[in-house]
Design an enzyme around this catalytic site. Structure first.
Site, PDB file in Angstrom:
ATOM      1  N   ASN A  89      -5.167  -4.578  -4.094  1.00  0.00           N
ATOM      2  CA  ASN A  89      -5.139  -5.962  -3.609  1.00  0.00           C
ATOM      3  C   ASN A  89      -5.736  -6.178  -2.222  1.00  0.00           C
ATOM      4  O   ASN A  89      -6.277  -7.239  -1.955  1.00  0.00           O
ATOM      5  CB  ASN A  89      -3.734  -6.567  -3.732  1.00  0.00           C
ATOM      6  CG  ASN A  89      -2.720  -5.819  -2.913  1.00  0.00           C
ATOM      7  OD1 ASN A  89      -2.783  -4.600  -2.813  1.00  0.00           O
ATOM      8  ND2 ASN A  89      -1.803  -6.524  -2.318  1.00  0.00           N
ATOM      9  N   LEU A 181       8.932  19.453  -1.151  1.00  0.00           N
ATOM     10  CA  LEU A 181       9.577  19.300   0.165  1.00  0.00           C
ATOM     11  C   LEU A 181       8.576  18.896   1.243  1.00  0.00           C
ATOM     12  O   LEU A 181       8.451  19.545   2.286  1.00  0.00           O
ATOM     13  CB  LEU A 181      10.307  20.583   0.563  1.00  0.00           C
ATOM     14  CG  LEU A 181      11.691  20.746  -0.033  1.00  0.00           C
ATOM     15  CD1 LEU A 181      12.340  22.036   0.448  1.00  0.00           C
ATOM     16  CD2 LEU A 181      12.581  19.561   0.316  1.00  0.00           C
ATOM     17  N   CYS A 221       1.957  -7.972  -1.796  1.00  0.00           N
ATOM     18  CA  CYS A 221       3.303  -7.388  -1.867  1.00  0.00           C
ATOM     19  C   CYS A 221       4.308  -8.289  -1.182  1.00  0.00           C
ATOM     20  O   CYS A 221       5.459  -8.365  -1.593  1.00  0.00           O
ATOM     21  CB  CYS A 221       3.300  -6.013  -1.220  1.00  0.00           C
ATOM     22  SG  CYS A 221       2.649  -6.012   0.456  1.00  0.00           S
TER      23      CYS A 221
END
Ligand code: NAP
Length: 427
Positions: A89, A181, A221
């Site tokens: 976007n 990790l 968003c």
């Protein structure tokens, strides 16, 4: 750091010099109107300049030890190779938001742009090359996320994942990061409430709400997709909202004066239309839009009319899930207790907007809203110096701001012994 800053400054200049080409490239990739893609290009140049300054002014720390036997200092080192994955976007801006702090922190970066919009990232990488960035420090690997993206993040040399995109992909990448990790930053989806209190300036609030949801055709968003209006103002507000929405111009994104271009693809348009259908099934009334435009000039494109739906229960899918299109759901509220419950009733927590003349009220409300960014009497404005990120399922970590660079660094503390005698312990 001086050399990194110099490269970032040169890139900013090159971006500014190619502003129009870069904006047009992006408009052709994702269909956003030129006014918006020009702003994204400017934002990318600004981000490069900002992190150049961070390079020049960044300092280690010298924590004061509680003993004269040693002294300590703390440095920040690069994490190594960063995998940066971005959505379609706002390509150039979201890519620079990762590349600039990652390079400023001394890392190498692999960028995987969205499959639909790889052009801006490729153009940006060429500008970095032109600016003198040593080969290998920035690579762009276009391709499908499930193939290229996944291989990238699983690679043993990748030591940090920086992701912007949907929450389900973010969750998957977080699981891979957990397995390895390694640190992960996630900028994810949202279903942001935009709140109009009974004392709001109606005209400003209407204009702000319309911009907050319908700019970028809602493909943002932080789109303010849930409208909560105090009942005393609801009818007047919605009436004026209708008038403003009716004046929005859909059209070719390269034409002047266009507010909304097409959505990124036909498949995405179908997904937006399916959400509208689900809203109708769940009792929603469509006040505006709700379909593709009938204008024959737009029939072959993936356009969708600005849509306003009301009468839905907060449990309806259209009120809970991110549609990522030009769809606003409107709901009245009675008092602040009900408002807060409604506004915070979401798995997301990316942003919120408040429209009121009373900043004290706004302040108290803002402190109780579960969102990473709160706009009061404005919406969708950004400062590179202000950290950005989500609460709850909208993300993990913060981008931007001086601290943004820390997301790409690891801290090391060094002790220097100052004792005048040998250690006593083994005597
Ligand atoms: P997406 O489907 O999650 O895709 C985002 C990126 O991840 C794309 O480059 C995609 O590649 C890649 N990807 C997909 N699956 C992957 C996997 N298994 N491993 C590695 N990479 C993978 O999201 P989108 O639909 O493009 O973008 C819209 C979403 O982004 C919305 O939810 C929006 O809210 C969010 N967003 C958030 C922010 C923020 O700052 N919080 C900003 C903008 C957008 P492909 O293109 O090949 O699928």
């Amino acid at each position: 750091p001086h050399e990194r800053a110099a490269v970032l400054h040169r890139v900013a200049e090159l971006i500014a010099a190619r502003r129009e080409d870069l904006a047009r490239l992006q408009t052709r990739d994702n269909g956003k109107p030129l006014a918006e893609t020009r702003a994204l290009v400017d934002s990318a140049a600004g981000t490069a300049r900002y992190f150049a300054s961070v390079c020049e002014t960044f300092e280690g720390e010298m924590p004061t030890p509680r003993s004269r036997d040693f002294t300590t200092f703390s440095t920040y080192e690069p994490v190594g190779v960063v995998a940066a994955i971005t959505p379609w976007n706002s390509p150039i801006a979201s890519e620079m938001q990762k590349i600039a702090p990652a390079l400023a922190g001394g890392n190498a970066v692999l960028v995987k742009p969205a499959d639909a919009t790889p052009m801006a990232a490729l153009a940006l990488a060429k500008l970095f090359e032109e600016a003198g960035l040593p080969a290998g420090l920035l690579s762009v690997l276009p391709g499908r996320g499930s193939v290229v993206g996944e291989a990238m993040v699983r690679h043993p040399l990748v030591r940090k994942i920086s992701f912007t995109g949907g929450t389900s992909t973010g969750r998957r990448l977080a699981a891979i990061a957990a397995d390895k990790l390694i640190p992960v930053s996630l900028e994810l989806g949202g279903k942001s409430p935009t709140i109009v209190l009974d004392d709001a300036d109606l005209e400003r609030a209407v204009q702000g709400v319309v911009y907050g949801i319908f700019s970028s055709a809602g493909q943002a968003c932080i789109a303010g997709s849930r409208l909560l209006v105090h009942r005393s103002l609801y009818d007047a507000f919605l009436k004026r909202l209708d008038e403003v929405v009716d004046r929005l111009r859909l059209g070719h994104p390269e034409h002047d004066g266009v507010h909304m271009g097409p959505l990124v693809s036909m498949a995405h348009r179908d997904s937006v239309a399916a959400y509208v259908a689900s809203a109708v099934e769940e009792g929603g009334r469509i006040r505006r839009g709700g379909r593709a435009p009938s204008d024959p000039a737009l029939a072959a494109g993936s356009y969708f009319l600005p849509t306003v739906i009301e009468g839905l229960s907060p449990d309806a899918r259209a009120c809970r899930e991110e549609i990522f299109g030009p769809v606003l759901v409107a709901m009245p509220f009675e008092d602040e207790t009900e408002l807060l419950a409604q506004a915070n009733d979401s798995v997301y927590g990316l942003a919120a907007g408040i429209w009121t003349r009373d900043y004290r009220r706004a302040w108290h409300l803002a402190s109780r809203l579960e969102a990473g960014t709160i706009w009061v009497n404005t919406y969708k404005k950004f400062a590179i110096s202000a950290p950005f990120g989500g609460f709850k399922e909208s993300g993990l970590g913060r981008e931007k701001g001086r601290q943004g660079v820390l997301a790409y660094m690891q801290q090391k503390s060094i002790y220097l012994g100052m004792e005048q005698q040998a250690m006593e312990w083994s005597r």
